[in-house]
Write a protein that holds these residues in place. Structure first.
Motif, PDB file in Angstrom:
ATOM      1  N   GLU A 172     -13.393 139.927  53.907  1.00  0.00           N
ATOM      2  CA  GLU A 172     -14.357 140.907  53.764  1.00  0.00           C
ATOM      3  C   GLU A 172     -14.257 142.007  55.374  1.00  0.00           C
ATOM      4  OE1 GLU A 172     -18.022 139.011  53.769  1.00  0.00           O
ATOM      5  OE2 GLU A 172     -17.746 138.103  51.765  1.00  0.00           O
ATOM      6  N   VAL A 173     -13.059 142.507  55.185  1.00  0.00           N
ATOM      7  CA  VAL A 173     -12.692 143.391  56.351  1.00  0.00           C
ATOM      8  C   VAL A 173     -13.165 144.796  55.778  1.00  0.00           C
ATOM      9  CG1 VAL A 173     -11.089 144.416  57.733  1.00  0.00           C
ATOM     10  CG2 VAL A 173     -10.622 142.153  57.100  1.00  0.00           C
ATOM     11  N   ARG A 174     -13.756 145.486  56.983  1.00  0.00           N
ATOM     12  CA  ARG A 174     -14.253 146.691  56.276  1.00  0.00           C
ATOM     13  C   ARG A 174     -13.897 147.872  57.520  1.00  0.00           C
ATOM     14  NH1 ARG A 174     -15.323 144.982  52.065  1.00  0.00           N
ATOM     15  NH2 ARG A 174     -17.516 143.845  51.285  1.00  0.00           N
ATOM     16  N   GLY A 175     -13.943 149.184  57.115  1.00  0.00           N
ATOM     17  CA  GLY A 175     -14.004 150.122  57.977  1.00  0.00           C
ATOM     18  C   GLY A 175     -12.614 150.414  58.642  1.00  0.00           C
ATOM     19  N   ALA A 176     -12.789 150.798  60.028  1.00  0.00           N
ATOM     20  CA  ALA A 176     -11.375 150.953  60.828  1.00  0.00           C
ATOM     21  C   ALA A 176     -10.532 149.837  60.851  1.00  0.00           C
ATOM     22  CB  ALA A 176     -11.756 151.202  62.302  1.00  0.00           C
ATOM     23  N   ASP A 177     -10.986 148.611  60.921  1.00  0.00           N
ATOM     24  CA  ASP A 177     -10.183 147.422  60.958  1.00  0.00           C
ATOM     25  C   ASP A 177      -9.589 147.410  59.436  1.00  0.00           C
ATOM     26  OD1 ASP A 177     -11.054 146.561  63.240  1.00  0.00           O
ATOM     27  OD2 ASP A 177     -12.617 145.324  62.381  1.00  0.00           O
ATOM     28  N   ARG A 178     -10.085 147.544  58.497  1.00  0.00           N
ATOM     29  CA  ARG A 178      -9.397 147.650  57.338  1.00  0.00           C
ATOM     30  C   ARG A 178      -8.019 148.611  57.351  1.00  0.00           C
ATOM     31  NH1 ARG A 178     -10.612 145.486  52.058  1.00  0.00           N
ATOM     32  NH2 ARG A 178      -9.703 146.676  50.389  1.00  0.00           N
ATOM     33  N   ILE A 179      -8.523 149.778  57.590  1.00  0.00           N
ATOM     34  CA  ILE A 179      -7.421 150.921  57.577  1.00  0.00           C
ATOM     35  C   ILE A 179      -6.348 150.554  58.584  1.00  0.00           C
ATOM     36  CG2 ILE A 179      -6.938 153.138  58.340  1.00  0.00           C
ATOM     37  CD1 ILE A 179      -9.956 153.773  57.609  1.00  0.00           C
ATOM     38  N   PHE A 180      -6.638 149.788  59.794  1.00  0.00           N
ATOM     39  CA  PHE A 180      -5.482 149.370  60.750  1.00  0.00           C
ATOM     40  C   PHE A 180      -4.745 148.133  59.882  1.00  0.00           C
ATOM     41  CE2 PHE A 180      -4.096 146.257  63.966  1.00  0.00           C
ATOM     42  CZ  PHE A 180      -3.503 147.149  64.686  1.00  0.00           C
ATOM     43  N   LEU A 181      -5.222 147.296  59.357  1.00  0.00           N
ATOM     44  CA  LEU A 181      -4.497 146.212  58.558  1.00  0.00           C
ATOM     45  C   LEU A 181      -3.569 146.880  57.572  1.00  0.00           C
ATOM     46  CD1 LEU A 181      -7.173 143.344  58.729  1.00  0.00           C
ATOM     47  CD2 LEU A 181      -5.052 143.671  60.181  1.00  0.00           C
ATOM     48  N   GLN A 182      -4.109 147.895  56.783  1.00  0.00           N
ATOM     49  CA  GLN A 182      -3.495 148.179  55.596  1.00  0.00           C
ATOM     50  C   GLN A 182      -2.159 149.151  56.132  1.00  0.00           C
ATOM     51  OE1 GLN A 182      -6.681 150.229  53.757  1.00  0.00           O
ATOM     52  NE2 GLN A 182      -6.367 149.117  52.109  1.00  0.00           N
ATOM     53  N   THR A 183      -2.561 149.826  57.234  1.00  0.00           N
ATOM     54  CA  THR A 183      -1.398 150.399  57.975  1.00  0.00           C
ATOM     55  C   THR A 183      -0.306 149.723  58.514  1.00  0.00           C
ATOM     56  OG1 THR A 183      -3.094 152.432  58.827  1.00  0.00           O
ATOM     57  CG2 THR A 183      -0.899 152.200  59.831  1.00  0.00           C
ATOM     58  N   TRP A 223       5.805 142.976  45.195  1.00  0.00           N
ATOM     59  CA  TRP A 223       4.591 143.114  44.354  1.00  0.00           C
ATOM     60  C   TRP A 223       3.632 141.948  44.662  1.00  0.00           C
ATOM     61  CZ3 TRP A 223       1.731 146.105  41.828  1.00  0.00           C
ATOM     62  CH2 TRP A 223       0.638 145.400  40.755  1.00  0.00           C
ATOM     63  N   SER A 224       4.182 140.599  44.836  1.00  0.00           N
ATOM     64  CA  SER A 224       3.260 139.503  45.336  1.00  0.00           C
ATOM     65  C   SER A 224       2.810 139.696  46.747  1.00  0.00           C
ATOM     66  CB  SER A 224       4.190 138.294  45.369  1.00  0.00           C
ATOM     67  OG  SER A 224       4.567 137.917  43.835  1.00  0.00           O
ATOM     68  N   ASP A 225       3.777 140.221  47.477  1.00  0.00           N
ATOM     69  CA  ASP A 225       2.961 140.605  49.006  1.00  0.00           C
ATOM     70  C   ASP A 225       1.851 141.521  48.888  1.00  0.00           C
ATOM     71  OD1 ASP A 225       5.133 139.196  49.870  1.00  0.00           O
ATOM     72  OD2 ASP A 225       6.086 141.026  50.821  1.00  0.00           O
ATOM     73  N   ILE A 226       1.859 142.672  48.079  1.00  0.00           N
ATOM     74  CA  ILE A 226       0.876 143.574  47.894  1.00  0.00           C
ATOM     75  C   ILE A 226      -0.535 142.869  47.435  1.00  0.00           C
ATOM     76  CG2 ILE A 226      -0.140 145.402  46.423  1.00  0.00           C
ATOM     77  CD1 ILE A 226       2.757 146.637  46.830  1.00  0.00           C
ATOM     78  N   GLN A 227      -0.316 142.057  46.239  1.00  0.00           N
ATOM     79  CA  GLN A 227      -1.415 141.162  45.801  1.00  0.00           C
ATOM     80  C   GLN A 227      -2.055 140.240  46.446  1.00  0.00           C
ATOM     81  OE1 GLN A 227       0.520 139.477  42.249  1.00  0.00           O
ATOM     82  NE2 GLN A 227      -0.540 141.000  40.782  1.00  0.00           N
ATOM     83  N   LEU A 228      -1.223 139.585  47.475  1.00  0.00           N
ATOM     84  CA  LEU A 228      -1.765 138.538  48.497  1.00  0.00           C
ATOM     85  C   LEU A 228      -2.367 139.125  49.367  1.00  0.00           C
ATOM     86  CD1 LEU A 228      -1.919 135.518  49.355  1.00  0.00           C
ATOM     87  CD2 LEU A 228       0.351 135.773  50.283  1.00  0.00           C
ATOM     88  N   PHE A 229      -1.833 140.285  49.838  1.00  0.00           N
ATOM     89  CA  PHE A 229      -2.515 141.122  51.324  1.00  0.00           C
ATOM     90  C   PHE A 229      -3.774 141.496  50.583  1.00  0.00           C
ATOM     91  CE2 PHE A 229      -3.483 145.328  52.804  1.00  0.00           C
ATOM     92  CZ  PHE A 229      -3.593 144.789  54.325  1.00  0.00           C
TER      93      PHE A 229
END
Length: 148
Positions: free
Chosen positions: A49-60, A35-41
């Motif tokens: 301020e990561v957007r677009g494909a970079d955000r999707i890549f990091l979330q993946t 839970w804390s990992d998700i919140q911190l991430f």
């Protein structure tokens, strides 16, 4: 004790050690595991301020690592009670390990931390050794018909 039992016990103990060390360090820092990992991430992602494909890549990558942590619970149990593990599950877990650079031999990162070695090259070599040992030992079992 057969070779299969010894190999399964070793890899089950490594998965259990990985889960235990994750929980220990998470609780030591005052976090609620996962839970804390998700919140911190997500707070860090917003700050950067990561957007677009970079955000999707990091979330993946984040969710692959989280999925790996959850899968360790199942593999530790299966290895330790000597249940037959599907090679497909092991392969998927191995892919998650490679993408998240998580050693199968959980002792390696702990030893690096204990010895205060922060050299990325040493860590990468130990990672390659770790994964070669795991894949090699399980392929050896599969070749002998001891793993499906």
């Amino acid at each position: 004790m057969s070779y299969k039992d010894k190999i399964f016990t070793f890899w089950g103990a490594m998965d259990l050690l990985a889960i235990g060390s994750y929980l220990f360090y998470s609780l030591k820092m005052g976090h609620v595991p996962i839970w804390s990992d998700i919140q911190l991430f997500y707070s860090q992602l917003t700050l950067m301020e990561v957007r677009g494909a970079d955000r999707i890549f990091l979330q993946t990558l984040f969710f692959i690592h989280s999925g790996l942590l959850l899968s360790l619970c199942f593999s530790a149990y299966a290895f330790l009670v000597k249940k037959n593990i599907r090679f497909l599950f092991i392969g998927l877990q191995e892919m998650m390990r490679i993408l998240s650079l998580t050693c199968s031999v959980a002792l390696f990162p702990l030893l690096l931390q204990f010895m205060r070695i922060d050299d990325a090259f040493v860590a990468l070599i130990l990672f390659v050794i770790s994964e070669t040992l795991k894949v090699g030992s399980l392929l050896w079992l599969r070749k002998r018909g001891l793993l499906t």
